[in-house]
Scaffold this motif. Structure first.
Motif, PDB file in Angstrom:
ATOM      1  N   ILE A   1       0.850  -1.186   0.000  1.00 37.17           N
ATOM      2  CA  ILE A   1       0.000   0.000   0.000  1.00 37.17           C
ATOM      3  C   ILE A   1       0.887   1.238   0.000  1.00 37.17           C
ATOM      4  O   ILE A   1       2.091   1.153   0.251  1.00 37.17           O
ATOM      5  CB  ILE A   1      -0.943   0.029   1.229  1.00 37.17           C
ATOM      6  CG1 ILE A   1      -0.135   0.055   2.535  1.00 37.17           C
ATOM      7  CG2 ILE A   1      -1.892  -1.164   1.206  1.00 37.17           C
ATOM      8  CD1 ILE A   1      -0.985   0.193   3.785  1.00 37.17           C
ATOM      9  N   ALA A   2       0.304   2.387  -0.283  1.00 40.60           N
ATOM     10  CA  ALA A   2       1.055   3.641  -0.258  1.00 40.60           C
ATOM     11  C   ALA A   2       1.225   4.114   1.183  1.00 40.60           C
ATOM     12  O   ALA A   2       0.361   3.881   2.032  1.00 40.60           O
ATOM     13  CB  ALA A   2       0.332   4.698  -1.082  1.00 40.60           C
ATOM     14  N   GLU A   3       2.334   4.790   1.454  1.00 38.71           N
ATOM     15  CA  GLU A   3       2.529   5.381   2.779  1.00 38.71           C
ATOM     16  C   GLU A   3       1.534   6.514   3.015  1.00 38.71           C
ATOM     17  O   GLU A   3       1.027   6.687   4.113  1.00 38.71           O
ATOM     18  CB  GLU A   3       3.957   5.911   2.925  1.00 38.71           C
ATOM     19  CG  GLU A   3       4.988   4.852   3.246  1.00 38.71           C
ATOM     20  CD  GLU A   3       4.870   4.332   4.671  1.00 38.71           C
ATOM     21  OE1 GLU A   3       4.065   4.869   5.450  1.00 38.71           O
ATOM     22  OE2 GLU A   3       5.579   3.377   5.002  1.00 38.71           O
ATOM     23  N   GLY A   4       1.283   7.308   1.984  1.00 40.19           N
ATOM     24  CA  GLY A   4       0.342   8.410   2.124  1.00 40.19           C
ATOM     25  C   GLY A   4       0.914   9.639   2.786  1.00 40.19           C
ATOM     26  O   GLY A   4       0.177  10.568   3.131  1.00 40.19           O
ATOM     27  N   ASP A   5       2.255   9.671   2.974  1.00 44.21           N
ATOM     28  CA  ASP A   5       2.852  10.807   3.681  1.00 44.21           C
ATOM     29  C   ASP A   5       2.932  12.067   2.826  1.00 44.21           C
ATOM     30  O   ASP A   5       3.238  13.147   3.334  1.00 44.21           O
ATOM     31  CB  ASP A   5       4.240  10.439   4.210  1.00 44.21           C
ATOM     32  CG  ASP A   5       5.141   9.831   3.145  1.00 44.21           C
ATOM     33  OD1 ASP A   5       4.671   9.645   2.008  1.00 44.21           O
ATOM     34  OD2 ASP A   5       6.309   9.548   3.454  1.00 44.21           O
ATOM     35  N   THR A   6       2.653  11.947   1.535  1.00 46.17           N
ATOM     36  CA  THR A   6       2.654  13.129   0.670  1.00 46.17           C
ATOM     37  C   THR A   6       1.254  13.438   0.142  1.00 46.17           C
ATOM     38  O   THR A   6       1.102  14.254  -0.764  1.00 46.17           O
ATOM     39  CB  THR A   6       3.610  12.914  -0.520  1.00 46.17           C
ATOM     40  OG1 THR A   6       3.191  11.756  -1.266  1.00 46.17           O
ATOM     41  CG2 THR A   6       5.037  12.721  -0.038  1.00 46.17           C
ATOM     42  N   ALA A   7       0.244  12.782   0.707  1.00 44.28           N
ATOM     43  CA  ALA A   7      -1.127  12.990   0.230  1.00 44.28           C
ATOM     44  C   ALA A   7      -1.595  14.411   0.549  1.00 44.28           C
ATOM     45  O   ALA A   7      -1.279  14.965   1.605  1.00 44.28           O
ATOM     46  CB  ALA A   7      -2.060  11.974   0.868  1.00 44.28           C
TER      47      ALA A   7
END
Length: 442
Positions: free
Chosen positions: A319-325
């Motif tokens: 899955i994506a980390e999502g830290d740049t969402a």
């Protein structure tokens, strides 16, 4: 005809990245490892050194307590290193495959005592667990019953056993019946059509966690203080049967590469403990920072490409980390692509009709536990989860016992942790509580 039990409480998370029908053989894998943290309840001692040559089935680690319980090499080759952490804790024993030699294990399943000795020497006992405590059973443990689960209801989970393994599984069930004076229960998915002459087959219908062995125990005969039951998955039962029928250890596994960041979700046939880099090679979407999880997204272990496949050796989730969402309006957004189990987003009404791309963000801050009943909606036990968790945090052994701690394992609290608005690490709390209870009462 098999009995059918319907599980009403739970949640099937609509995660994108489901497995396709593609199956490939990972023939190029050469790097492997055994991680002792995958086998709790035993203090392990390494009996090999870097540079030693081993065969498939050779002893790598043994119980410091003196029992014959061992961990064995999944491949023939050479020990390349012993990774240690703080205070010289063993983190992994790494191996490189060279050749296909197999150790002569001399399996003997003629009596219950010989069954125990064979499973412990050959590394299969370490793949068994017990309730209470969710640990490897002691070498001389006596079991009230044996519970085998033949399906995994976690997000994107692959099949535990395939039809070509049924013969080995049936032989394994026969052998497991020798370890108890009670019954052997085989839990299957509703409509699976699996039968057995050595186990009582029970079909389960409903959402996750219907496949959790703890849920199956709670529906049939819960564990009380002073009782011990043996638990395992059907793949381990098939490994036991394979050893009996063919005289050799089966270290093969079928690993599902799943998740929204997997370019081509598929099943790979390989060997237990394989290097993650071999499994995800050229199969990550890219373009963003991703998180690789050995296991499912609820209970799996975070690894990187330099890590190794962890027990129970059947799934990798990406899955994506999502830290740049960057989402417009954040929590107040009306975007239908944001999933929620509550009526906060339009997705609440769409969740039965579409899949969602999750990332690793917690989406909230840590706060005090709220007695809102949200755990109960996904927790199919006759237990008050909030009160049990508070008793664990307070280290109140009497309350923990009264509230049913002997019935549960950390995985049973994975869904409550997922829906928790307080973002509390419930699985970690339960694991620490079980370890504390065992330390204080045994």
């Amino acid at each position: 005809m098999a009995e059918t039990i319907r599980i009403k409480k739970g949640l099937d998370i609509p995660l994108a990245g489901r497995l396709s029908n593609d199956v490939s053989d990972n023939v190029s894998a050469i790097d492997f490892a055994l991680v002792p943290d995958d086998f709790p309840g035993i203090k392990w001692r390494v009996v090999v050194s870097a540079g030693d040559e081993v065969q498939a089935g050779s002893k790598i680690m043994e119980d410091k307590g003196g029992s014959p319980i061992s961990l064995v090499s999944p491949v023939a080759g050479k020990v390349t290193g012993i990774q240690r952490g703080e205070r010289r804790k063993i983190e992994a024993v790494t191996l490189v495959r060279e050749g296909d030699g197999k150790a002569d294990l001399k399996p003997d399943f003629s009596t219950a005592e010989q069954v125990r000795d064979t499973l412990q020497r050959c590394g299969l006992w370490a793949m068994l667990h017990q309730r209470p405590y969710d640990i490897i059973p002691a070498a001389d443990a006596q079991f009230r019953d044996v519970f085998v689960t033949a399906f995994d209801s976690t997000p994107l989970a692959p099949e535990i056993v395939t039809p070509d393994m049924y013969k080995d599984m049936e032989e394994g069930l026969r052998i497991l019946a020798m370890l108890t004076e009670g019954k052997v229960y085989l839990g299957t998915a509703f409509g699976a059509g699996i039968t057995s002459s050595h186990a009582e087959v029970v079909e389960y219908q409903g959402p996750h966690p219907a496949g959790n062995v703890g849920v199956q125990i709670a529906q049939i005969r819960p564990v009380n203080k002073g009782e011990t039951v043996l638990t395992l998955d059907a793949r381990t039962a098939a490994r036991i049967g394979h050893l009996s029928l063919h005289g050799e250890l089966d270290t093969h596994c079928e690993v599902g590469i799943t998740g929204p960041e997997a370019k081509h979700p598929k099943t790979i046939r390989t060997t237990v403990g394989v290097a993650i880099k071999e499994l995800v090679k050229d199969n990550i979407v890219g373009g963003k920072k991703e998180r690789i999880i050995s296991g499912n997204v609820l209970t799996g272990i975070r690894v990187d490409e330099s890590g190794y496949l962890r027990f129970p050796y059947r799934q990798v989730s990406i899955i994506a980390e999502g830290d740049t969402a960057d989402e417009f309006m954040g929590w107040a957004s009306m975007c239908p692509r944001i999933y929620s189990v509550k009526r906060t987003f339009p997705s609440f009404y769409l969740k039965a009709r579409r899949l969602f791309t999750f990332d690793a963000r917690v989406r909230g801050g840590h706060r005090a536990m709220i007695l809102s009943g949200e755990y109960d909606k996904v927790f199919p036990f006759d237990i008050y989860p909030e009160y049990l968790l508070k008793a664990i945090i307070a280290r109140d052994i009497d309350k923990m016992e009264q509230l049913g701690i002997y019935e549960v394992a950390p995985e049973d609290f994975a869904l409550p942790e997922f829906v928790d608005t307080s973002k509390i690490p419930l699985q970690k709390i339960v694991r620490e509580g079980l370890d504390y209870l065992r330390q204080e009462t045994e």
